[in-house]
Design a protein around this motif. Structure first.
Motif, short mmCIF file in Angstrom:
data_model
loop_
_atom_site.label_atom_id
_atom_site.label_comp_id
_atom_site.label_asym_id
_atom_site.label_seq_id
_atom_site.Cartn_x
_atom_site.Cartn_y
_atom_site.Cartn_z
N ILE A 115 20.84 -30.82 44.88
CA ILE A 115 21.20 -29.43 44.65
C ILE A 115 20.01 -28.51 44.90
CG2 ILE A 115 22.01 -27.79 42.91
CD1 ILE A 115 24.17 -29.57 43.82
N ALA A 116 18.81 -28.96 44.47
CA ALA A 116 17.61 -28.17 44.73
C ALA A 116 17.37 -28.05 46.24
CB ALA A 116 16.40 -28.80 44.04
N GLY A 117 17.57 -29.17 46.94
CA GLY A 117 17.39 -29.15 48.40
C GLY A 117 18.40 -28.21 49.04
N LEU A 118 19.63 -28.32 48.59
CA LEU A 118 20.70 -27.47 49.10
C LEU A 118 20.38 -26.00 48.88
CD1 LEU A 118 23.32 -28.54 50.27
CD2 LEU A 118 24.43 -28.10 48.09
N ALA A 119 19.92 -25.70 47.64
CA ALA A 119 19.57 -24.32 47.31
C ALA A 119 18.49 -23.80 48.26
CB ALA A 119 19.08 -24.24 45.86
N SER A 120 17.48 -24.63 48.52
CA SER A 120 16.39 -24.20 49.41
C SER A 120 16.91 -23.92 50.81
CB SER A 120 15.31 -25.27 49.48
OG SER A 120 14.96 -25.72 48.20
N VAL A 121 17.74 -24.83 51.32
CA VAL A 121 18.28 -24.66 52.67
C VAL A 121 19.11 -23.38 52.75
CG1 VAL A 121 19.86 -25.62 54.39
CG2 VAL A 121 18.26 -27.12 53.20
N ILE A 122 19.91 -23.16 51.73
CA ILE A 122 20.80 -22.00 51.76
C ILE A 122 20.01 -20.69 51.62
CG2 ILE A 122 22.63 -20.81 50.48
CD1 ILE A 122 23.66 -23.65 49.78
N ILE A 123 19.03 -20.69 50.71
CA ILE A 123 18.21 -19.49 50.56
C ILE A 123 17.46 -19.21 51.87
CG2 ILE A 123 16.30 -18.41 49.31
CD1 ILE A 123 17.07 -20.14 46.90
N GLY A 124 16.93 -20.28 52.47
CA GLY A 124 16.22 -20.13 53.74
C GLY A 124 17.11 -19.53 54.81
N ASP A 125 18.34 -20.01 54.84
CA ASP A 125 19.32 -19.53 55.80
C ASP A 125 19.56 -18.04 55.61
OD1 ASP A 125 20.69 -20.57 57.90
OD2 ASP A 125 22.57 -20.78 56.79
N ALA A 126 19.71 -17.65 54.34
CA ALA A 126 19.96 -16.24 54.03
C ALA A 126 18.74 -15.38 54.39
CB ALA A 126 20.30 -16.09 52.55
N LEU A 127 17.53 -15.95 54.21
CA LEU A 127 16.31 -15.19 54.48
C LEU A 127 16.06 -15.01 55.97
CD1 LEU A 127 13.64 -16.60 51.99
CD2 LEU A 127 14.74 -14.35 51.97
N LEU A 128 16.07 -16.11 56.71
CA LEU A 128 15.61 -16.05 58.10
C LEU A 128 16.70 -16.36 59.12
CD1 LEU A 128 12.04 -17.65 57.92
CD2 LEU A 128 12.72 -15.26 57.94
N GLY A 129 17.87 -16.80 58.69
CA GLY A 129 18.95 -17.07 59.62
C GLY A 129 18.68 -18.28 60.49
N GLU A 130 19.43 -18.40 61.59
CA GLU A 130 19.34 -19.60 62.41
C GLU A 130 18.90 -19.28 63.82
OE1 GLU A 130 23.23 -21.29 62.08
OE2 GLU A 130 22.70 -22.36 60.27
N ARG A 131 17.93 -18.36 63.93
CA ARG A 131 17.52 -17.97 65.28
C ARG A 131 16.95 -19.14 66.08
NH1 ARG A 131 14.47 -12.93 63.21
NH2 ARG A 131 14.95 -14.16 61.37
N SER A 132 16.03 -19.86 65.44
CA SER A 132 15.46 -21.01 66.15
C SER A 132 15.13 -22.07 65.12
CB SER A 132 14.20 -20.60 66.90
OG SER A 132 13.16 -20.38 65.98
N ILE A 133 14.80 -23.26 65.62
CA ILE A 133 14.45 -24.35 64.71
C ILE A 133 13.21 -23.97 63.90
CG2 ILE A 133 13.71 -26.75 64.62
CD1 ILE A 133 16.47 -26.66 65.49
N LEU A 134 12.26 -23.30 64.57
CA LEU A 134 11.02 -22.93 63.88
C LEU A 134 11.32 -22.00 62.71
CD1 LEU A 134 7.92 -23.20 63.97
CD2 LEU A 134 7.89 -21.05 65.22
N THR A 135 12.11 -20.97 62.96
CA THR A 135 12.39 -20.03 61.87
C THR A 135 13.24 -20.68 60.79
OG1 THR A 135 14.21 -19.14 63.16
CG2 THR A 135 12.18 -17.88 63.17
N SER A 136 14.20 -21.51 61.18
CA SER A 136 15.05 -22.05 60.11
C SER A 136 14.31 -23.09 59.26
CB SER A 136 16.38 -22.58 60.63
OG SER A 136 16.23 -23.25 61.83
N THR A 137 13.38 -23.86 59.86
CA THR A 137 12.63 -24.80 59.03
C THR A 137 11.64 -24.04 58.14
OG1 THR A 137 11.17 -25.13 60.92
CG2 THR A 137 12.78 -26.84 60.48
N LEU A 138 11.07 -22.97 58.71
CA LEU A 138 10.19 -22.13 57.90
C LEU A 138 10.99 -21.55 56.73
CD1 LEU A 138 7.25 -21.60 58.65
CD2 LEU A 138 7.91 -19.33 59.41
N GLY A 139 12.22 -21.14 57.02
CA GLY A 139 13.10 -20.60 56.00
C GLY A 139 13.35 -21.60 54.89
N VAL A 140 13.50 -22.87 55.25
CA VAL A 140 13.76 -23.90 54.24
C VAL A 140 12.59 -23.98 53.26
CG1 VAL A 140 14.03 -26.37 53.89
CG2 VAL A 140 15.27 -25.25 55.72
N ILE A 141 11.37 -23.94 53.78
CA ILE A 141 10.20 -24.03 52.90
C ILE A 141 10.07 -22.77 52.05
CG2 ILE A 141 7.69 -24.20 52.86
CD1 ILE A 141 7.86 -26.06 55.22
N LEU A 142 10.27 -21.62 52.69
CA LEU A 142 10.26 -20.37 51.92
C LEU A 142 11.35 -20.39 50.85
CD1 LEU A 142 9.68 -17.49 54.49
CD2 LEU A 142 8.16 -18.33 52.70
#
Ligand SMILES: Nc1ncnc2c1ncn2[C@@H]1O[C@H](COP(=O)(O)OP(=O)(O)O)[C@@H](O)[C@H]1O
Ligand SMILES: [Mg+2]
Lengths: 264, 304
Positions: free
Chosen positions: B223-250
Motif C-alpha cells: 500500500i505504501a508503494g502504491l501510494a508513492s506511485v500514485i502520488i508520483g503520477d499525480a505530481l509529474l504524470g507519465e511524460r517519460s520514464i525519467l519523470t515518472s520514476t522521479l515522481g515515484v521517489i518524490l
C-alpha cells in the motif's frame, strides 16, 4: 512454401457452444503468392490466420513452412518469420510507447531480449527513411507516443513494423476494415507497394470484393470453414464482381448473402 | 524539531522509494498487480539481518538480500506464467509462504542490529577517516540520495534497452510484442525478479537503518508503494520514464512526510498508520478521476 494439411479445429469442444470451424482444411501457399481471402462472417478467415501465426493451436493436421513442421511452434517463435497486421489499429502497436520505440521492437524482431540500446542515432536514421517513404508525415513524429496517432497512421506504422524485417509470410486480417475509405486506399496502396518491392508472400483477408479482385495473384473464397473457390492467374486477372458471385452460386448452390461484404 | 522531521521523512522516503520503484515496475511497466511485495520486503530484511549477525559483511548480506528478492519474484512469475495461477493469487501465495520462510531464516520474530556492523557503520568509519569535515548527521541522507538516485538511473537506462522496451510493451500490448517474437512469460518473470530484488534491497537497507529486522515489518508495504506511485503520477504524470520514476521517489518522500505530519500533530497514533495509508491511497486514486470527471463535463472529451 507454406502448407496446411488436413487442419481441424473445434472451439469449445464438448460444451453446448461447440463450434467446429475447420474439418480437414488444406491449403498450399506458393513462394511469392499474394493471396486475397474473402468470405462470409464467421467463415473462419481470422481463425485461419491465427492458426498459421500460432495464436490458436490446431486439434488435428499439420502446418509446414519451407518443409519444416511448425505445427507445435509457439506464437512468439513463429513471429521470427511471420508478420501480422490486425483489423483493430489498437492491436498492432504499443500505445504508450513512442513511434521510434515501437519501430525499434520491430527492427530487432525475434532478438528483443538483449541489453543493447533500443534506440541509436543509426536506427533513428533508418526509421526516418522508412517513414518518409510512406509520406504520412510520421518521420517528424518519431518521439511521439503512438496513442496520439490516427487509426490510419497506426495501421501504416504496424504494416511497416510487420515488414521491416522481411517476414517469410505476411498475414493481413482486414487491416483496412476499420479505416475511412480515403485512409483505406492509402494503406492498401502502401501494402501493395511493400509487398511488391520486398517480394513478400502475403495472405490478405478483406471484406472488400473489389480490393480482393484487384489486388494479389490469387483469390480464395471461404464459406463455413471450407475454401470454396481458389482462383489464380489469368482467371483471377479477368475476374469481376459479377463473375465471382456467379461462380460462388455455381459451387455452393446458394446465393452469396453477406450484408457486411462491400460489393463496390 | 521540524528540521529533524523533514530530514527523517526525506531519508525514509528515499529508502522506501527504492521499494516503490519495485512496485512501479510491476504495476506501471508490466501492468501486473504483484502482491509479493509484503513478503519480499521483510525477506530482504530477514536475509540481511541473519547474515549480519552470523558474521558476514553487511555488503555481502545486502547483496544476498537482493538475490533472495529476485528469487521470490521468480516464484511468483512461475506460479503465474507456468502454473497459470492468476496474478493476484500468485503474489498472495508467495507472500504468504514468505511469512513462514522469513521466520525460518531469522529463527525468531525479531533480530536487533544495534551493535552489529551495518553498511552505515562501515560508511561512517570511511567518511570519518576520508572526509573528517562531513557532518555525520547527514550521512544517511547523502547515502540514500546517492543510492536511490543510482538505482533510479539504472532503471531508466535499463528501460531504454531492447529488453527494457520489450518489458514495457509486455505491459502495454502483450499481443503485439508476442507477434514481434518476444516470449511474454519470460519478460514478465524478468520484470518480477527485478521488481522484488529492488523491494528486498529496500527491506535490507531499512533493517540496517532502523536497527532491526522484524517478521511483521512487511505488512502494508504494497500500500505504501502504491501510494508513492500514485502520488508520483499525480505530481509529474507519465511524460517519460525519467519523470515518472522521479515522481515515484518524490511520491515516496511526500508520503512519508504526510505520515509524520499526521503523527506529529497527534491526529492519529502509530497503530492507525495502515488505515491512514489506505485512506491516502483511496483519495489519491479518486482525485484524478474526479478531476477527469469535472473536465469531461466542462470540456467535451477528445474522442467525441
Ligand atoms: N478464440 C475463439 N474462441 C471461440 N470461438 C472462436 C474464437 N475465434 C473464432 N471463433 C469462432 O470461430 C468462427 C470463425 O470465426 P472467424 O475466424 O473470426 O471468422 P471470420 O474471420 O471469417 O469472420 C466463428 O463462429 C467464431 O465465433
Ligand atoms: Mg475475421
Amino acid at each position: 512454401m507454406l502448407v496446411l494439411e488436413n487442419i481441424s479445429k473445434t472451439f469449445n469442444a464438448g460444451t453446448p457452444n461447440e463450434n467446429r470451424v475447420f474439418d480437414g482444411l488444406s491449403l498450399e501457399v506458393n513462394e511469392g503468392d499474394f493471396i486475397t481471402v474473402i468470405g462470409s462472417n464467421g467463415a473462419g478467415k481470422s481463425t485461419l490466420l491465427n492458426i498459421i501465426a500460432g495464436v490458436i493451436p490446431v486439434d488435428g493436421g499439420k502446418i509446414y513452412l519451407d518443409g519444416k513442421n511448425i505445427t507445435n511452434l509457439p506464437e512468439y517463435k513463429r513471429a521470427a518469420f511471420i508478420g501480422r497486421v490486425f483489423q483493430d489499429p489498437m492491436l498492432g502497436t504499443s500505445p504508450s510507447m513512442t513511434v521510434e520505440e515501437n519501430l525499434s521492437l520491430a527492427y530487432s524482431r525475434a532478438c528483443n531480449i538483449s541489453l543493447r540500446w533500443g534506440l541509436t542515432a543509426k536506427k533513428r536514421q533508418i526509421f526516418k527513411r522508412y517513414l518518409s517513404n510512406i509520406s504520412l508525415g510520421l518521420e517528424e513524429r518519431l518521439a511521439e507516443k503512438v496513442k496520439s496517432l490516427s487509426g490510419g497512421q497506426r495501421q501504416a506504422l504496424t504494416l511497416i513494423m510487420a515488414t521491416m524485417k522481411k517476414p517469410r509470410i505476411l498475414l493481413l486480417d482486414e487491416h483496412t476494415g476499420a479505416l475511412d475509405p480515403k485512409t483505406a486506399i492509402i494503406v492498401n496502396d502502401l501494402t501493395e507497394r511493400i509487398v511488391k518491392e520486398e517480394k513478400i508472400t502475403t495472405i490478405m483477408v478483406t471484406h472488400n470484393l473489389e480490393d480482393a479482385i484487384r489486388m494479389g495473384n490469387r483469390l480464395l473464397m471461404m464459406h463455413h470453414g471450407k475454401i470454396v473457390l481458389d482462383i489464380r492467374g489469368k482467371e483471377k486477372a479477368a475476374m469481376t464482381i459479377e463473375r465471382l458471385l456467379k461462380k460462388f452460386e455455381e459451387v455452393q448452390g446458394e446465393k452469396f448473402a453477406e450484408d457486411r461484404m462491400m460489393l463496390a | 524539531m521540524w528540521q529533524n522531521m523533514l530530514l527523517k521523512s526525506v531519508e525514509q522516503g528515499l529508502v522506501f522509494g527504492i521499494m516503490a520503484l519495485g512496485v512501479y515496475i510491476t504495476l506501471k511497466i508490466l501492468n501486473f498487480a504483484d502482491l509479493t511485495v509484503d513478503g519480499s520486503f521483510p525477506l530482504g530484511a530477514a536475509v540481511a539481518a541473519s547474515l549480519i549477525i552470523s558474521g558476514h559483511s553487511p555488503f555481502t548480506a545486502t547483496a544476498a538480500a537482493i538475490l533472495a528478492g529476485a528469487l521470490a519474484g521468480l516464484i511468483t512469475g512461475i506460479l503465474n506464467t507456468g502454473a497459470k495461477i492468476s496474478e493476484l493469487l500468485s503474489g498472495i501465495l508467495t507472500m504468504t509462504s514468505l511469512y513462514s520462510i522469513n521466520l525460518r531464516i531469522m529463527g525468531r520474530p525479531n533480530i536487533p542490529l544495534l551493535n552489529e556492523p551495518t553498511i552505515f557503520t562501515s560508511l561512517q568509519e570511511f567518511v570519518k577517516v576520508q572526509f573528517p569535515v562531513f557532518p555525520l548527521e547527514y550521512i544517511y541522507l547523502v547515502t540514500f540520495l546517492l543510492f536511490a538516485g543510482a538505482i533510479e538511473l539504472m532503471l531508466v537506462l535499463f528501460l531504454k534497452t531492447q529488453l527494457g522496451l520489450s518489458l514495457r510493451a509486455t505491459g502495454d500490448n502483450p499481443q503485439m510484442i508476442r507477434s514481434q517474437g518476444v516470449n511474454t512469460n519470460v519478460t514478465k518473470i524478468i520484470g518480477l525478479c527485478i521488481s522484488n530484488a529492488l523491494i528486498a534491497l529496500s527491506g535490507a537497507i531499512v533493517a540496517q537503518y532502523q536497527g532491526f529486522a522484524d517478521v511483521g515489518m512487511g505488512i502494508g508495504t504494497i500500500i505504501a508503494g502504491l501510494a508513492s506511485v500514485i502520488i508520483g503520477d499525480a505530481l509529474l504524470g507519465e511524460r517519460s520514464i525519467l519523470t515518472s520514476t522521479l515522481g515515484v521517489i518524490l511520491g515516496s518522500i511526500l508520503y512519508r512526510f504526510s505520515i509524520s505530519l499526521v503523527l506529529s500533530f497527534r491526529l492519529a497514533q502509530a497503530s492507525d498508520l495502515k488505515l491512514l495509508t489506505a485512506v491516502v491511497v483511496v483519495i489519491a486514486l479518486t482525485i484524478p478521476r474526479f478531476k477527469n470527471f469535472m473536465r469531461g463535463s466542462i470540456i467535451p472529451s477528445e474522442r467525441g
